[in-house]
Design an enzyme around this catalytic site. Structure first.
Site, PDB file in Angstrom:
ATOM      1  N   GLU A   1     -50.300 -11.007   3.467  1.00  0.00           N
ATOM      2  CA  GLU A   1     -50.273 -10.998   4.937  1.00  0.00           C
ATOM      3  C   GLU A   1     -51.642 -10.501   5.357  1.00  0.00           C
ATOM      4  O   GLU A   1     -51.946  -9.323   5.256  1.00  0.00           O
ATOM      5  CB  GLU A   1     -49.147 -10.097   5.433  1.00  0.00           C
ATOM      6  CG  GLU A   1     -48.781 -10.345   6.898  1.00  0.00           C
ATOM      7  CD  GLU A   1     -49.490  -9.388   7.841  1.00  0.00           C
ATOM      8  OE1 GLU A   1     -50.555  -9.780   8.379  1.00  0.00           O
ATOM      9  OE2 GLU A   1     -48.990  -8.274   8.031  1.00  0.00           O
TER      10      GLU A   1
ATOM     11  N   CYS B   1     -52.426  -7.056  13.502  1.00  0.00           N
ATOM     12  CA  CYS B   1     -52.852  -8.434  13.224  1.00  0.00           C
ATOM     13  C   CYS B   1     -52.125  -9.460  14.086  1.00  0.00           C
ATOM     14  O   CYS B   1     -52.582 -10.595  14.215  1.00  0.00           O
ATOM     15  CB  CYS B   1     -52.647  -8.749  11.746  1.00  0.00           C
ATOM     16  SG  CYS B   1     -50.974  -8.431  11.162  1.00  0.00           S
TER      17      CYS B   1
END
Length: 490
Positions: free
Chosen positions: A258, A292
């Site tokens: 990720e 993010c």
């Protein structure tokens, strides 16, 4: 009193070969505690301990694994206030964020995967009728698809959420019967050691959970290249993820990555601008932009451009920047002085590239703390570095576009949004839900929010392009930490 942590290897709290280093409070710049500096040999020893524990843990019953995870959730809940205070001191998160979005999310994830350990791992496939031939006599062949644990999983976590991020890796990995080696971010590792202590108290056998830390790249490299490691689960920057992927490729290790994001927020001219501003404004306030999934790249149709910029500017005016422990603070500090300087350099870069600094852009006048005031960069174009690169701070860029027809608006917005190296989570705001879904399906992103920044915590999470490899969250995490085995009979 400053806490001094030790490594957790094979069920033993172990003195580090490299001594200790200071963990600093981003708000006060005071020392929170001393974290252990592991040697390469100690990291490999932790991986070996996990390998030895895997033989037994992988054969435990789902009910036994569920019990450990459920008890861990209870232990974490019992000590939630102390854990939240530690998380706040390490990360600079506001009080509400540290308690509600860090520690409580970790509790919820251990609870979720206590149930996840009990989910079926076998799927019967339709029987197949085979004619007689070189492979044998005619017959009916049955088959099962069985999910098996991968083995030893290295979990490398990011600094923005040491509790939820670590729990999101450790809990599903353990639920599937894997053992783990956790390497937390060097900026805030103390919380992860407290999580390990909770799992120890909950009855996790020695070696099932191991935690090592360090400031140098060598600790992470050892946690990836150890021959005892079968899989690496990493959350962090794309650049580091690429290096990890290269090592994993040489050893054919499984990966769950990720990585970075530069979320596009498409605002069409039929959108509820107030709702869009409220969603986009989370970039400034939530983790001070250190997330993010933030909608940092606003792509807005010209008809509502001025209104959106005006309302986003006003939104910033309501955000109190300061000590995260003080009531009413919304924007706390960034994680470190180095990261503060990096974010500020991007704001200055935006000026040089021709962006208009509508709001802030200046460092708040505090004696201590790594603060950056929420910053809005307007009149941007898609070729600017501030639009293309992940800043990871309280900075929003706004790119206007023109279109003569609704159809042209959709095409232009989609093209601008997809013109990115990243593809984690994008967003679409439109008063026409069917139109928003039409746009969403064409975005090259792992997730799309339609008129919301909210997430469904059973939906798959992960990225397209340079934003990552694989999917987790919900049952998808259980699949991510497992291999599929076919069993066939006739």
């Amino acid at each position: 009193m400053t806490r001094t942590e030790r490594l957790f290897i094979g069920g033993e709290w172990t003195e580090p070969d490299g001594g200790h280093y200071e963990v600093t409070d981003p708000a006060s710049e005071e020392v929170v505690g001393l974290a252990p500096e592991a040697s390469r040999a100690q990291v490999h020893a932790a991986a070996t301990a996990a390998r030895e524990a895997f033989a037994t843990w992988s054969r435990t019953s789902p009910e036994e694994r569920a019990g450990v995870l459920s008890r861990a959730a209870s232990v974490l809940r019992r000590d939630a206030a102390a854990h939240a205070a530690l998380a706040q001191a390490e990360t600079g998160a506001t009080t509400g964020t540290a308690y509600g979005m860090q520690v409580q999310v970790a509790v919820a994830r251990f609870q979720r995967y206590a149930k996840g350990a009990l989910e079926p791992v076998e799927e019967a496939l339709p029987p197949q009728i085979n004619e007689a031939g070189p492979m044998g006599r005619a017959g009916v062949m049955g088959a099962l698809a069985v999910r098996q644990p991968v083995g030893v999983v290295t979990c490398i976590t990011s600094y923005n959420n040491p509790w939820a991020n670590a729990a999101g890796k450790v809990a599903p990995a353990l639920a599937m019967g894997n053992t783990v080696l956790v390497k937390p971010a060097p900026q805030d590792p103390l919380s992860v050691y407290r999580m390990a202590a909770a799992l120890e108290e909950a009855g996790a056998p020695p070696g099932v959970v191991n935690v090592v830390s360090g400031t140098g790249a060598g600790v992470g490299e050892a946690a990836v290249d150890s021959p005892d490691v079968d899989m690496v689960s990493f959350t962090g920057s794309t650049a580091v993820g690429q290096r990890i992927g290269e090592v994993c490729g040489r050893g054919m290790k499984r990966q769950l990555m990720e990585l970075g994001g530069k979320g596009a927020a498409i605002v069409l001219d039929d959108a509820d601008v107030d709702a869009a501003v409220a969603g986009i404004g989370t970039t400034f306030s939530f983790y001070s932009g250190q997330i993010c999934t933030a909608p940092t790249r606003v792509i807005v149709q010209r008809g509502v451009y001025d209104a959106l910029v005006e309302k986003l500017t006003a939104y910033i005016g309501y955000l109190k920047v300061g000590d995260p422990r003080e009531q009413g603070t919304i924007v706390g500090p960034l994680i470190s002085a180095a990261h503060r300087d990096r974010v500020e350099s991007y704001v200055e870069l935006g000026r040089k590239e021709g962006a208009r600094v509508v709001a802030s852009g200046e460092r708040p006048s505090y004696d201590k703390g790594f603060y950056v005031a929420p910053t809005l960069l307007a009149d941007c174009t898609n070729d600017m570095r501030v639009v293309r690169e992940e800043i990871f701070g309280p900075v929003v860029t706004v790119v206007p576009f023109d279109a003569k027809t609704p159809e042209a608006a959709e095409e232009t917005a989609i093209a601008l949004a997809n013109d990115s190296d990243y593809g984690l989570i994008d967003y679409v705001w439109s008063g026409d839900v069917a139109r928003a879904f039409r746009v969403a399906r064409r975005l090259r992103a792992g997730g799309v929010g339609v008129n919301t920044i909210g997430r469904n915590m059973e939906a798959p999470f992960g990225g397209f392009k340079r934003s990552g490899v694989g999917r987790d969250v919900g049952s998808y995490a259980l699949h991510a930490y497992s291999e599929v085995q076919a069993i066939v009979w006739g």
